[in-house]
Design a protein around this motif. Structure first.
Motif, mmCIF file in Angstrom:
data_model
loop_
_atom_site.group_PDB
_atom_site.id
_atom_site.type_symbol
_atom_site.label_atom_id
_atom_site.label_comp_id
_atom_site.label_asym_id
_atom_site.label_seq_id
_atom_site.Cartn_x
_atom_site.Cartn_y
_atom_site.Cartn_z
ATOM 1 N N SER A 1 0.840 -1.194 0.000
ATOM 2 C CA SER A 1 0.000 0.000 0.000
ATOM 3 C C SER A 1 0.869 1.235 0.000
ATOM 4 O O SER A 1 2.050 1.191 0.341
ATOM 5 C CB SER A 1 -0.951 -0.004 1.196
ATOM 6 N N LYS A 2 0.244 2.326 -0.446
ATOM 7 C CA LYS A 2 1.004 3.561 -0.569
ATOM 8 C C LYS A 2 0.055 4.753 -0.473
ATOM 9 O O LYS A 2 -1.005 4.764 -1.094
ATOM 10 C CB LYS A 2 1.714 3.604 -1.929
ATOM 11 N N LYS B 1 -4.059 0.316 -2.378
ATOM 12 C CA LYS B 1 -4.596 -0.323 -1.175
ATOM 13 C C LYS B 1 -4.383 -1.826 -1.236
ATOM 14 O O LYS B 1 -4.945 -2.485 -2.110
ATOM 15 C CB LYS B 1 -6.108 -0.053 -1.060
ATOM 16 N N ASP B 2 -3.567 -2.343 -0.360
ATOM 17 C CA ASP B 2 -3.491 -3.783 -0.152
ATOM 18 C C ASP B 2 -3.386 -4.564 -1.464
ATOM 19 O O ASP B 2 -4.228 -5.405 -1.768
ATOM 20 C CB ASP B 2 -4.748 -4.220 0.633
ATOM 21 N N ALA C 1 3.674 -0.226 3.197
ATOM 22 C CA ALA C 1 3.521 -1.515 3.874
ATOM 23 C C ALA C 1 3.490 -2.613 2.832
ATOM 24 O O ALA C 1 3.245 -2.360 1.658
ATOM 25 C CB ALA C 1 2.233 -1.528 4.690
ATOM 26 N N GLY C 2 3.744 -3.843 3.287
ATOM 27 C CA GLY C 2 3.660 -4.985 2.396
ATOM 28 C C GLY C 2 5.012 -5.658 2.197
ATOM 29 O O GLY C 2 6.021 -5.248 2.774
ATOM 30 N N THR C 3 4.987 -6.722 1.386
ATOM 31 C CA THR C 3 6.229 -7.414 1.066
ATOM 32 C C THR C 3 6.316 -7.595 -0.444
ATOM 33 O O THR C 3 5.303 -7.582 -1.146
ATOM 34 C CB THR C 3 6.288 -8.816 1.721
ATOM 35 N N GLU D 1 -6.950 -0.279 -6.421
ATOM 36 C CA GLU D 1 -7.207 -1.661 -6.019
ATOM 37 C C GLU D 1 -7.244 -2.558 -7.246
ATOM 38 O O GLU D 1 -7.663 -2.122 -8.330
ATOM 39 C CB GLU D 1 -8.549 -1.754 -5.277
ATOM 40 N N ILE D 2 -6.835 -3.815 -7.043
ATOM 41 C CA ILE D 2 -6.913 -4.776 -8.142
ATOM 42 C C ILE D 2 -8.342 -5.265 -8.269
ATOM 43 O O ILE D 2 -8.936 -5.735 -7.298
ATOM 44 C CB ILE D 2 -5.951 -5.959 -7.911
ATOM 45 N N VAL D 3 -8.886 -5.109 -9.481
ATOM 46 C CA VAL D 3 -10.266 -5.532 -9.702
ATOM 47 C C VAL D 3 -10.282 -6.884 -10.420
ATOM 48 O O VAL D 3 -11.103 -7.744 -10.133
ATOM 49 C CB VAL D 3 -11.017 -4.467 -10.526
ATOM 50 N N GLU D 4 -9.358 -7.027 -11.355
ATOM 51 C CA GLU D 4 -9.331 -8.281 -12.114
ATOM 52 C C GLU D 4 -7.880 -8.691 -12.329
ATOM 53 O O GLU D 4 -7.013 -7.839 -12.528
ATOM 54 C CB GLU D 4 -10.039 -8.085 -13.466
#
Ligand SMILES: Nc1ncnc2c1ncn2[C@@H]1O[C@H](COP(=O)(O)OP(=O)(O)O)[C@@H](O)[C@H]1O
Ligand SMILES: [Mg+2]
Lengths: 245, 226
Positions: A9-10, A19-20, A56-58, A221-224
């Motif tokens: 996320s940023k 987001k995530d 955040a995240g990896t 956000e990823i939708v597809e």
């Protein structure tokens, strides 16, 4: 050894841009990151070579692991970023060739700084210029080339370091539609070579021509997310609408 | 103004030419070297040094060159400690003091020019280099500075000519440059109009030659932008 990201996320100030975000891209695939302007595509792509630092995240890319949090040590990360970028090349919308250097100088600069003997760099540069069809342009100034030629030089420059992953941010957005095919050809040829490619675009036609996988983003956000089959059978209403607009 | 006087004065004036040229090129060379270092310090934001460079620029662009020459030449004599130091042989030498003032003055203006040019280099130049795994220092030294210097060359050409003309102030601290000889000749002959017209013509000729050389350098350095 592809790309795996988890929970990236940023935010810029108070606006959350991504987001995530989680996805995984197998090695050798050409993945298109599709979405409207402002969806966060460039930001996400720039994270993949740490031109942007996630909050955040990896991230696992080109055999390197990163994990981000408030405690991320900038200095440490900068050092790692430098080695990461030697394995993850990037091609920009505006080509970003160095205008005061010839085509050949543009290609050999980074390898030489990183210790490649000059003669070896020149040999490789000429091979790559052959490969993108610009054999004759080695001594030319970038400003004397057409947009499509400049973008092919930029691709050759990124390939000089033999990256595992190649990132493209809207590589055809500044080009004439007729010229776009030059870049399509190069990307297609590269996908045969086993390199992992991620291509940001908002042009559906261009995306269809090159993609083996597609990730569709909306508002950070990823939708597809799936194979190129999704162009024919979109799984979400949003992606379907985007393809038809 | 008659031809006979001109033929008589000219060789006497030209005796100062060598000093003028030496002072010009020594000042330009040291000023340029300093300016490159100063530009690096400013661009990489080396903390305590950055402030010193900014103070230097403020002082040397904010006061007249003549004041700087006087202070550097007459100033150290006021300090007993300096008179006993190993620097004294240099600091009591007008040639060296003029060089120091001109070089520091030129360094201040050139640094402003170069830093401006560095800041004007498109962000894409930086991004491309970083994305190729170069670090900030490598990018600055190998890509951004060479690009910036080329773009700054036309403005730096003017600075070169200003320094050349500025050397004439060195005659005020007894240096026998072109202007020094003109002063002396004028004091002897009172033929002010002829003497200083001739001196002016010689300066103008040097400006012309320098302008020409700078144009040629520009054409080569900026060949990429055509
Ligand atoms: N450096 C930045 N500072 C502030 N906001 C930014 C920055 N970069 C991008 N943004 C914002 O993040 C959002 C996503 O931008 P971007 O990733 O460039 O989208 P896309 O490439 O999909 O058009 C936009 O709203 C943009 O204004
Ligand atoms: Mg974008």
């Amino acid at each position: 050894m592809g790309i795996v990201v988890q929970g990236l996320s940023k935010a810029f100030g108070s606006t959350t841009v991504l987001k995530d975000i989680s996805f995984s891209i197998p090695k050798g695939e050409t993945t298109v990151l599709l979405g409207a302007s402002g969806a966060g595509k460039s930001t996400l792509m720039r994270m993949l070579n740490l031109l942007e630092t996630p909050d955040a995240g990896t991230m696992n890319i080109a055999g390197m692991n990163f994990s981000f949090s408030e405690k991320t040590d900038e200095k440490q990360l900068n050092k790692q970023a430098t080695s990461l970028r030697r394995k993850v090349g990037m091609v920009f919308q505006q080509y970003n060739l160095w205008p005061h250097m010839t085509v050949l100088q543009n290609l050999i600069e980074a390898p030489i700084v990183q210790g490649t003997p000059k003669q070896d760099a020149i040999t490789r540069a000429r091979e790559l210029l052959d490969r993108v069809g610009l054999t004759e342009k080695a001594e030319a100034w970038p400003s004397s080339l057409s947009g499509g030629q400049q973008q092919r030089v930029a691709i050759a420059r990124a390939l000089m370091l033999s990256p595992d992953v190649l990132l493209f941010d809207e590589p055809t957005a500044a080009l004439d539609p007729a010229i776009t095919n030059q870049v399509v050809e190069v990307i297609k040829e590269l996908s045969q070579s086993g390199i992992t490619q991620v291509v940001v675009t908002h042009e559906v036609e261009f995306a269809r021509k090159i993609a083996s996988r597609v990730i569709y983003l909306e508002d950070g956000e990823i939708v597809e997310d799936g194979s190129a089959e999704h162009f024919k059978n979109p799984q979400t209403a949003e992606f379907k609408a985007y393809l038809e607009h | 103004m008659n031809l006979e006087a001109i033929m008589d004065y000219m060789p006497q004036l030209l005796k100062g030419l060598e000093t003028t040229l030496e002072l010009t090129f020594a000042s330009l060379f040291s000023g340029l070297a300093l300016a490159v270092v100063f530009t690096l310090i400013l661009s990489l934001r080396f903390k305590p040094l950055e402030w010193l460079v900014k103070a230097q620029i403020l002082l040397f662009t904010g006061t007249p060159l003549l004041v700087q020459i006087f202070l550097i030449y007459y100033g150290p004599a006021q300090f007993k400690g300096l008179q006993d130091s190993f620097l004294w042989p240099l600091l009591s030498e007008p040639w060296f003091c003029a060089l120091l003032a001109l070089a520091l003055n030129s360094a201040a203006y050139s640094t402003q020019l170069f830093k401006g040019a560095v800041d004007a280099v498109p962000a894409g130049d930086w991004e491309a280099a970083l994305a190729l795994g170069m670090n900030k220092r490598q990018t600055l030294i190998r890509i951004v500075l060479p690009h910036a210097f080329r773009r700054a060359l036309p403005a730096y050409g003017n600075e070169m000519i200003l320094v050349m003309k500025g050397t004439s102030l060195a005659s005020t601290i007894t240096l026998m440059d072109l202007m020094g000889y003109a002063d002396r000749l004028n004091a002897r002959t009172y033929d002010t109009l002829t003497v200083f017209t001739l001196a002016g013509v010689i300066y103008l000729t040097m400006t012309g030659i320098m302008t020409l050389v700078i144009r040629i350098m520009e054409r080569r350095a900026l060949a990429f932008s055509n």
